[in-house]
Every structure is written in C-alpha cells, then in structure tokens.
Write a protein that holds these residues in place. Structure first.
Motif, mmCIF file in Angstrom:
data_model
loop_
_atom_site.group_PDB
_atom_site.id
_atom_site.type_symbol
_atom_site.label_atom_id
_atom_site.label_comp_id
_atom_site.label_asym_id
_atom_site.label_seq_id
_atom_site.Cartn_x
_atom_site.Cartn_y
_atom_site.Cartn_z
ATOM 1 N N LYS A 178 0.996 -1.204 -0.014
ATOM 2 C CA LYS A 178 -0.179 -0.030 -0.005
ATOM 3 C C LYS A 178 0.906 1.154 0.026
ATOM 4 O O LYS A 178 0.747 1.966 -0.700
ATOM 5 N N TYR A 186 2.341 6.244 -1.820
ATOM 6 C CA TYR A 186 1.452 4.960 -2.196
ATOM 7 C C TYR A 186 2.031 4.502 -3.524
ATOM 8 O O TYR A 186 2.634 4.956 -4.155
ATOM 9 N N HIS A 211 -16.009 14.692 -0.440
ATOM 10 C CA HIS A 211 -16.786 13.728 -0.367
ATOM 11 C C HIS A 211 -17.691 13.868 1.007
ATOM 12 O O HIS A 211 -18.319 12.872 1.271
ATOM 13 N N ARG A 217 -11.051 13.513 -1.401
ATOM 14 C CA ARG A 217 -10.146 12.530 -1.902
ATOM 15 C C ARG A 217 -9.308 13.061 -3.116
ATOM 16 O O ARG A 217 -9.880 13.610 -3.968
ATOM 17 N N CYS A 218 -8.068 12.565 -3.041
ATOM 18 C CA CYS A 218 -7.220 13.004 -4.294
ATOM 19 C C CYS A 218 -6.493 11.567 -4.697
ATOM 20 O O CYS A 218 -5.441 11.246 -3.948
ATOM 21 N N PRO A 257 -5.158 8.150 -4.421
ATOM 22 C CA PRO A 257 -5.133 7.093 -3.319
ATOM 23 C C PRO A 257 -5.128 7.717 -1.959
ATOM 24 O O PRO A 257 -5.373 6.816 -1.088
ATOM 25 N N GLU A 262 -7.061 9.208 0.728
ATOM 26 C CA GLU A 262 -8.623 9.350 1.193
ATOM 27 C C GLU A 262 -9.125 10.245 2.018
ATOM 28 O O GLU A 262 -10.155 10.603 2.373
ATOM 29 N N THR A 263 -8.051 10.921 2.749
ATOM 30 C CA THR A 263 -8.238 11.769 3.968
ATOM 31 C C THR A 263 -7.393 12.850 3.835
ATOM 32 O O THR A 263 -6.411 13.293 4.495
ATOM 33 N N ASP A 280 -1.314 4.773 5.672
ATOM 34 C CA ASP A 280 -2.150 5.811 5.029
ATOM 35 C C ASP A 280 -1.540 6.993 5.542
ATOM 36 O O ASP A 280 -1.081 7.079 6.668
ATOM 37 N N ARG A 315 -2.712 11.225 6.227
ATOM 38 C CA ARG A 315 -3.578 12.319 6.621
ATOM 39 C C ARG A 315 -3.019 13.497 5.876
ATOM 40 O O ARG A 315 -1.901 13.718 6.309
#
Length: 176
Positions: A41, A48, A94, A104-105, A107, A109-110, A160, A162
């Motif tokens: 991931k 990413y 979103h 969202r941009c 990959p 998501e936050t 992931d 932020r």
C-alpha cells in the motif's frame, strides 16, 4: 507528486511452487512480487505504491533451512504517489461538516480543509450542507477543489496518509 523509484525486495517462493523449468520459476517470482507490491500500500518515504514498472535483476535464490522456501532478491522500478507540503493538488469533496470538508485525491482518502483555511466561505447547514462565499462560489459534495497542501502525516498502522490543505492563495477553490 508522482515518483519513479528503484527498489530491491526479497521475494519468498514456497517450496511447492518450485519447478525445474526456469520460466515457471520466473513467473512465480514476478507473481509473488506483484502480490507483495499490492499488499504493501504505502510507506512514509515513498508514498503510495501505484504501479510496478519493470522487473530488473532477479538474484540467486537462497533456501530457508526450516521450510524449504527460497528467497530471491529482486530489483525493480515502480511508480509511487507522495503528497508534499507546498504542492497544489485537485481533490473531490466527499464529506462536509461545520468544521470543514474532506476530500479524496488519487489514493489519498483523508484530506481535510478547515473552514478557517477557506477564506470568505460560510457554512450553510441543511440536509445537504455546503459552503458558500460572497461570489456565489459553492463547495458541496462532488465538487472538485484545487487546494494547497499544508502538511501530511503518515499513519503507520493503517499504511495511510492524513493531509491538511488550504484554499488560501491564488487560483485555489472550486474548479469549473
């Protein structure tokens, strides 16, 4: 920002997947590399993992004594996406809350844009809340926003990022 990276990973091939034919072995190594790549991931340094570009050198395998599995060092290149502070990106709204909006941009998501970093925009509550400014520019769910990245943080447990953004600057805001 998209980055091209050259990496070297160890690929473990189970003993039952080994075959006397070299082509089947090479296929098993590449298939396992792709599975490991997809499962990874993201990392803090590279961002990413998006795509495996080319597989370079596949080194000589070393047998694990306990299991009989074989470890192959594999050199490859890949494309990654890393969000950098100061970068201008576009994202899709979103979620809208009174404190700000989530985007969202790619990959990522936050991405959070605080209402304090959206000059002249006022929150309008309701069933479908939105932000509106004096020039009748509207930020609602599904709108594409151009924003400035203020900061990013990597969450190791979730693999992931932020991201915190801003609309303060020239040519930032809803994209028509």
């Amino acid at each position: 920002m998209y980055l091209k990276s050259n990496l070297s990973w160890n690929v473990v091939i189970p003993a039952e997947s080994l075959d006397a034919g070299g082509l089947m072995l090479q296929k098993a190594i590449i298939t396992r590399l792709m599975a490991d790549f997809a499962a990874k991931k993201a990392t803090k340094d590279l961002g990413y993992f998006l795509a495996l570009s080319t597989v370079g050198k596949i080194g000589e395998g070393k047998v694990r004594k306990q299991s009989g599995d074989v470890i192959f060092p594999v050199d490859f290149s890949c494309v990654t996406f890393k969000v950098l502070p100061g970068e201008i990106l576009e994202g899709v709204v979103h979620k809208i809350l009174k404190p700000g909006v989530f985007l969202r941009c790619g990959p990522v998501e936050t991405i959070f844009l605080s209402h304090q970093k959206m000059d002249d925009y006022q929150f309008v509550p309701g069933e479908n809340p939105y932000f509106m400014n004096g020039k009748s520019s509207k930020i609602e769910k599904g709108v594409v926003l151009r924003f400035l990245v203020i900061g990013e943080k990597f969450v190791e447990i979730e693999k992931d990022f932020r991201v915190v953004g801003s609309l303060e600057g020239d040519y930032l805001g809803p994209v028509s």
